[in-house]
Each structure stands twice: as structure tokens, then as C-alpha cells.
Design an enzyme around this catalytic site. Structure first.
Site: not given
Ligand code: NDP
Length: 316
Positions: A140, A143-144
């Protein structure tokens, strides 16, 4: 065989942000929800380290801690959280039948499906370990990606997700090495153009990841051209896998409408499925946004839809 059939007003299947949020709302509406966690208790956030984009956590939070907080909040209002996996359903009648671990039979007036989706992985050594331990492997980018600001990363995949995530990463990272296993991309033309127009995305055609280097965290990726068999090592800090997701909806397919990938189709602006009293929330029905906060939002919607359904039938 079932020993005794349990009757419930609201059964929630799945323990990610969607399921637990549905549980908070359903419990507070006196629907006495029972929630079955499924095999990956806490869902996809359990394989995430820092979550920095969920509102309300100004300093960020670890994914597993956040899911523990979600569970406690659901239990505080009386949700009965149980470990177990729903293995079979029968949605053909007014009362929805569910079997847990092929033993327990439950009859529910309403069902909220929040079984999520699972990212597909390549199956390389260390991939799973590093993904679960903040070692630089992720499925992701939204997200990261932030953790790799100014650094070099590899991304694998050639669909719309990979193209979108590569473009997203290109705004944060110094170089994005994109591995495409064929000599063309599956992604839509406009997404491909964005990839090609980004100066710091380097596309490697006919190329596959073979090995993750590094002991504590990703230090490099060995890649191979599958036409020439030429290998090279890309020195990077992050390894993003964007080869698709699979919604965890197989057991519902005989009863619920899904798209060709298996995502449950819900009626516009609602969580209603094609079966009255069965609602779907989170990544099991959303292939577009796939964020913890959007999953929580649709979990809330599902509980409100279920409450209105029960009220209209005089069941609460
Ligand atoms: P897709 O299934 O569309 O694409 C998966 C990609 O991963 C393909 O390019 C595939 O390669 C590649 N791949 C699969 N397995 C491997 C492997 N083992 N090694 C290397 N590469 C591999 O998944 P997406 O998640 O990209 O998209 C899912 C759906 O969501 C699509 O319908 C897409 O259009 C949609 N979507 C739409 C977006 C938007 O409109 N903004 C954004 C994101 C997704 P190959 O092509 O060779 O099979």
C-alpha cells in the site's frame, strides 16, 4: 452437525476497521451484535506498522495497536467478539443462516459482511516477514510511501493500482523502479501516460523480482529480464507489491451479486446487497479507496442500514 441453533439480530463477519466500526454502532443501537473475527484477526492493518493517516492519532499508531483499540471500543458497548471463521452461508430465506468453523449454526436477521480483501504477494523469501515487521515491504503506497521520502523504491505490477501507486510514490521518492513482467502494461492509457511522463519512474519491461536483499530490512532487489535472463541488483529501501487484491467473498458468491473479481456489489449510496438484510462494507465491496478510514465509514453505514431494516420489520 449443529448442536443448537443460535438466533441473533445482527451478525458481523470480519474484524477490520469496517467490522469493528459496524459493531460499535450496532451495539449502541441495542442490536446485540455478535462479531466473528475470521482468520486474520484485525484484518490487513495487522500487517501494517505505523498508521499515520487515520484521523484522531496525531502521532500515528501501530496497526495492531489500532485494531486492539477498535476491538475494545466495540466490546465496551457489548459486542460479543468471537474467534472463528464463517465457512458457509445460506441466504436463500428470510432468516440468514451462517455456519462457523463448520460446527456452530447461527440464524441472523441481519448480516454485515466486512471480510475485507487480501493483497496478493509474489511469494519471495522475506517478503511476508518484512511486510509484517516494518522491513520495507508494503502492498500500500498511500499507507507507507511517506516512509521512503527521498529514497529509491521498487514497485511490482502493471495494472491501474501499480500505475497509480508508482505515480504517487514518484512524488515522494527520488527514483521509482517499476517492474513490468510483460512488454506492455494492463493499466489504462491515461494511467500509463502518467507513469511515462514522470521523470523519476524508470520502467523495466519483461522484468521480474527474484530476490529481496537485506537482513533486517530491504537493501536491494535482484531483478531478472525474463527474455534475456540478464540479472541486476537495484539498491533500494522499499519494495512495493501492487499485483492486485482478492476480496474474501468466495463463500457468498452463490447468493450475492459480485463483480468479476469478486467484490460485492452494493446498491448506490448504501451498503445494501441484492439480499434483503445482508449488508456489505469495507474492502469486501470497495476496490477503489481501500483505506482504513473509508472502511470504517462504510462499516458505520452498514450498521445504520441494518438498524433501519430491523426497525422497519419491528425487530428492534
Ligand atoms: P490488476 O489485476 O488489474 O493488475 C494486476 C497487475 O499485476 C497486472 O499488470 C499483472 O500483470 C501484474 N501481476 C500479477 N501477478 C504478478 C506477478 N506474479 N508478478 C508480476 N506482476 C504480476 O489489479 P489492480 O489492483 O491494478 O486493479 C484491480 C482493478 O481495480 C482493475 O479493474 C483496475 O482497473 C481497478 N483500479 C482502478 C483504479 C482507478 O480507476 N483509479 C485504480 C486502481 C485500480 P499482467 O498484466 O502481466 O497480468
Amino acid at each position: 452437525m449443529s448442536e443448537a441453533i443460535e438466533k441473533v439480530k445482527c451478525l458481523i463477519i470480519g474484524s477490520g476497521p469496517a467490522g469493528y466500526t459496524a459493531a460499535v454502532y450496532a451495539a449502541r443501537a441495542n442490536m446485540n451484535p455478535i462479531l466473528y473475527t475470521g482468520p486474520e484477526i484485525g484484518g490487513q492493518l495487522m500487517i501494517t506498522t505505523d498508521v499515520e493517516n487515520y484521523p484522531g492519532y496525531p502521532d500515528g499508531i501501530m496497526g495492531p495497536q489500532m485494531m486492539d483499540d477498535f476491538r475494545k471500543q466495540a466490546e465496551r458497548f457489548g459486542t460479543d467478539v468471537r474467534m472463528g471463521m464463517v465457512t458457509k452461508v445460506d441466504f436463500s430465506g428470510d432468516v440468514h443462516k451462517v455456519w462457523v468453523d463448520e460446527e456452530i449454526e447461527i440464524h441472523a436477521d441481519t448480516i454485515i459482511i466486512s471480510t475485507g480483501a487480501s493483497a496478493k504477494w509474489l511469494g519471495l523469501d522475506k517478503e511476508d516477514h518484512f511486510a509484517r515487521n516494518g522491513g520495507g515491504v508494503s502492498a500500500c503506497a498511500v499507507c507507507d510511501g511517506f516512509f521512503y521520502r527521498g529514497k529509491e523504491v521498487v514497485i511490482v505490477g502493471a495494472g491501474d493500482t501499480a500505475a497509480e501507486e508508482a505515480t504517487y510514490l514518484s512524488k515522494l521518492c527520488s527514483t521509482v523502479h517499476m517492474l513490468v513482467r510483460r512488454d506492455e502494461m494492463r493499466a489504462s492509457k491515461i494511467m500509463q501516460e502518467r507513469v511515462m511522463n514522470a521523470e523519476n519512474i524508470k520502467v523495466y519491461w519483461n522484468t521480474e523480482a527474484r530476490e529481496i536483499l537485506g537482513e533486517e530490512a530491504v537493501e536491494g532487489i535482484v531483478v531478472e529480464n525474463n527474455k534475456t535472463n540478464a540479472k541486476q541488483t537495484l539498491k533500494v529501501d522499499g519494495f512495493f507489491v501492487a499485483i492486485g487484491h482478492k476480496p474474501n467473498t468466495d463463500i457468498f458468491k452463490d447468493f450475492l451479486d459480485t463483480d468479476e473479481t469478486g467484490y460485492i456489489i452494493t446498491k448506490p449510496d448504501s451498503t445494501h446487497t441484492n439480499v434483503a438484510g445482508v449488508f456489505a462494507s469495507g474492502d469486501a465491496q470497495d476496490h477503489v479507496y481501500r483505506q482504513a478510514v473509508t472502511a470504517a465509514g462504510t462499516g458505520c453505514m452498514a450498521a445504520l442500514d441494518a438498524e433501519r431494516y430491523l426497525a422497519a420489520k419491528g425487530l428492534i
